[in-house]
Design an enzyme around this catalytic site. Structure first.
Site, PDB file in Angstrom:
ATOM      1  N   GLU A  82      70.766 -37.242  10.500  1.00 43.28           N
ATOM      2  CA  GLU A  82      69.695 -36.580   9.731  1.00 43.28           C
ATOM      3  C   GLU A  82      69.782 -36.926   8.243  1.00 43.28           C
ATOM      4  O   GLU A  82      70.837 -36.719   7.623  1.00 43.28           O
ATOM      5  CB  GLU A  82      69.797 -35.060   9.931  1.00 43.28           C
ATOM      6  CG  GLU A  82      68.677 -34.304   9.241  1.00 43.28           C
ATOM      7  CD  GLU A  82      68.672 -32.802   9.581  1.00 43.28           C
ATOM      8  OE1 GLU A  82      69.120 -32.422  10.676  1.00 43.28           O
ATOM      9  OE2 GLU A  82      68.228 -32.028   8.726  1.00 43.28           O
ATOM     10  N   LYS A 260      71.664 -23.067  11.647  1.00 41.23           N
ATOM     11  CA  LYS A 260      71.554 -24.484  12.020  1.00 41.23           C
ATOM     12  C   LYS A 260      71.860 -25.367  10.806  1.00 41.23           C
ATOM     13  O   LYS A 260      72.527 -26.400  10.915  1.00 41.23           O
ATOM     14  CB  LYS A 260      70.150 -24.781  12.569  1.00 41.23           C
ATOM     15  CG  LYS A 260      69.969 -26.183  13.133  1.00 41.23           C
ATOM     16  CD  LYS A 260      69.514 -27.211  12.131  1.00 41.23           C
ATOM     17  CE  LYS A 260      69.316 -28.575  12.788  1.00 41.23           C
ATOM     18  NZ  LYS A 260      68.963 -29.615  11.812  1.00 41.23           N
ATOM     19  N   ASP A 276      85.346 -31.704  19.084  1.00 44.03           N
ATOM     20  CA  ASP A 276      84.340 -31.288  20.056  1.00 44.03           C
ATOM     21  C   ASP A 276      83.297 -30.406  19.358  1.00 44.03           C
ATOM     22  O   ASP A 276      83.509 -29.210  19.172  1.00 44.03           O
ATOM     23  CB  ASP A 276      85.059 -30.538  21.187  1.00 44.03           C
ATOM     24  CG  ASP A 276      84.118 -30.019  22.261  1.00 44.03           C
ATOM     25  OD1 ASP A 276      82.896 -30.051  22.065  1.00 44.03           O
ATOM     26  OD2 ASP A 276      84.626 -29.580  23.302  1.00 44.03           O
ATOM     27  N   HIS A 375      63.419 -34.717   1.129  1.00 40.44           N
ATOM     28  CA  HIS A 375      63.429 -35.441   2.396  1.00 40.44           C
ATOM     29  C   HIS A 375      62.562 -36.695   2.345  1.00 40.44           C
ATOM     30  O   HIS A 375      62.789 -37.651   3.061  1.00 40.44           O
ATOM     31  CB  HIS A 375      62.824 -34.562   3.508  1.00 40.44           C
ATOM     32  CG  HIS A 375      63.858 -33.787   4.275  1.00 40.44           C
ATOM     33  ND1 HIS A 375      64.845 -34.390   4.996  1.00 40.44           N
ATOM     34  CD2 HIS A 375      64.046 -32.458   4.431  1.00 40.44           C
ATOM     35  CE1 HIS A 375      65.594 -33.472   5.559  1.00 40.44           C
ATOM     36  NE2 HIS A 375      65.137 -32.287   5.241  1.00 40.44           N
TER      37      HIS A 375
HETATM   38  C1  MEV Z   1      67.289 -28.627   8.435  1.00 39.77           C
HETATM   39  O1  MEV Z   1      68.036 -29.468   9.280  1.00 39.77           O
HETATM   40  C2  MEV Z   1      68.128 -27.438   7.977  1.00 39.77           C
HETATM   41  C3  MEV Z   1      67.344 -26.347   7.222  1.00 39.77           C
HETATM   42  O2  MEV Z   1      66.200 -25.986   7.981  1.00 39.77           O
HETATM   43  C4  MEV Z   1      68.293 -25.179   7.063  1.00 39.77           C
HETATM   44  C5  MEV Z   1      67.625 -23.911   6.562  1.00 39.77           C
HETATM   45  O3  MEV Z   1      66.432 -23.699   6.785  1.00 39.77           O
HETATM   46  O4  MEV Z   1      68.373 -23.081   5.992  1.00 39.77           O
HETATM   47  C6  MEV Z   1      66.861 -26.851   5.882  1.00 39.77           C
END
Ligand code: MEV
Length: 424
Positions: A82, A260, A276, A375
């Protein structure tokens, strides 16, 4: 002591970057070639790792700059596909340096092995029978791994609960195992299987599952950092991050994405070091749900008396340095050497710090300009390459896309055609 504060690393040539990491990590020429090469593995090596091998799946390997954890500088290898994750972690770590970087600790390398007993006629008395037999259970478990015991690890305790399930009461025994520098799944599973017949004997029940738990509440890694308000854009930014954190901590829909983002950083280091990442994911999300009875943030964010932002993270971190891919995968071995960590716990501390940095970077971007602008540069380059741009065409198409604010395939194709027409 070498510094990890290296500006403009991304602008250097590949040769320069290799030279920097070589000097920092004391790597040999061979190890640098291994890090930089795409085919670090021989077919027979991968063939031994999993079944039905047809090749390898290379993932980009980047290095996060600026990390200082417990007063020591680290260049942190991150394996991830990513865009923006490595840059975001590096920027966050740089901002944390003004107040000394990250302080981190662990609760020790202790895992839980579960043994499930069903059809126990008298589950509460069975529970006590197991606890009375603690020493014999530990003896049988430790017999299976004399080397771990010699290193100071091994099975240390036994815990038992009676739980109600859809199929009636079950007696669940936890074998508490100190895994030292191993992740521990093999040792724990072997021990759980070894003690199971004895549990059946003393309880009259029937054992089904004997397996490690990834909810590793006795193997926590923790990190803390102070971000000076002036280093991160002022009191308004502090305020925005606090609002973002409150949102995540109150709403599971937001919290899933918030956590995430933390795992973006954590998984990348876990993968680069051959550990892992599924075990770490399972541990993180189950812990986020278990610790306070609902799915919550793995981090906390507060304002201290000086008005600066203080972040903390705490989560299970079952990573190892011996056994598993970490010990045999040449890229993982070189990554561990570059990090310079001497124990699984030190590795866990660095990884927790990366998770905290990653969360800070995401919340700061989200609470201010949003994440899309950052991004878009890399994304536009990917789009340009996808429509067939090569060499300097890639930068020219990407720049035009970002300038127009239309980072789309159709527009990229038009711009590329236009550039080629003018050149003929
Ligand atoms: C993207 O991979 C991760 C984010 O969505 C985390 C977040 O929203 O805190 C930018």
């Amino acid at each position: 002591m070498s510094t990890s504060e290296i500006s403009g690393f991304y602008k250097r040539s590949a040769q320069d970057r290799w030279k920097i990491v070589q000097e920092f990590g004391g790597l040999s020429d061979e190890e640098v070639r291994t890090l930089g090469g795409t085919g670090a593995l021989k077919f027979d090596q991968v063939d031994r790792m999993i079944e039905n091998v047809i090749g390898t799946m290379p993932v980009p390997l980047g290095v996060a700059m600026n990390f200082r954890v417990n007063g020591r500088d680290y260049l942190v290898p991150m394996a991830i596909e990513e865009p923006s994750v490595v840059a975001a972690a590096s920027n966050a770590a740089k901002m944390a340096r003004a107040k000394g970087g990250f302080t981190a600790s662990t609760s020790g390398p202790v895992m839980i092995g579960q043994i499930q007993l069903v059809h126990v006629p008298d589950p509460h008395s069975a529970r006590l029978a197991i606890l009375h037999a603690r020493d014999e259970i530990l003896r049988r478990a430790n017999e299976k791994d004399p080397i771990l015991v010699k290193l100071g690890g091994g099975a240390k305790d036994v815990e038992t609960r009676v739980i109600s399930t859809g199929r009636g009461p079950m007696v669940i025994t936890h074998l508490i195992v100190d895994c030292r520098d191993a992740m521990g799944a093999n040792a724990v599973n072997t021990m759980a299987e070894a003690v199971a017949p004895h549990l059946e004997e003393i309880t009259g029940g029937r054992v089904y599952l004997r397996i490690i738990s990834n909810l590793a509440v006795r193997r926590l890694a923790r990190a803390r950092a102070v971000f000076a308000k002036d280093a991160i854009g002022g009191p308004e930014v502090v305020e925005g991050i606090l609002e973002a954190f409150a949102f995540a901590d109150a709403d599971p829909f937001r919290c899933a994405t918030h956590n995430k983002g933390i795992m973006n950083g954590i998984d990348a280091v876990v993968l680069a070091t051959g550990n892992d990442f599924r075990a770490i994911e399972a541990g993180a999300h189950s812990y986020a749900a278990w610790k306070s009875g609902g799915y919550r943030s793995l981090t906390t964010w507060e304002r201290n008396a000086d008005g600066d932002l203080v972040g903390t993270i705490e989560l299970p971190m079952a990573v190892g340095l011996v056994g598993g891919a970490t010990a045999v995968h040449p890229t993982a071995k070189a990554c561990v050497k570059l990090l310079g960590v001497k124990s699984a716990q030190e590795l866990a501390e660095v990884i927790a710090s990366v998770g905290l940095a990653q969360n800070f970077a995401a919340l700061r971007a989200l609470a201010t300009e949003g994440i899309q602008r950052g991004h878009m540069g890399l994304h536009a380059r990917n789009i340009a390459a996808t429509v067939g741009a090569v060499g300097d065409e890639i930068d020219r198409v990407a720049e035009a896309l970002v300038k127009e604010g239309k980072v789309r395939m159709d527009r990229a194709k038009e711009i590329l055609d236009d550039i080629r027409r003018r050149n003929t």
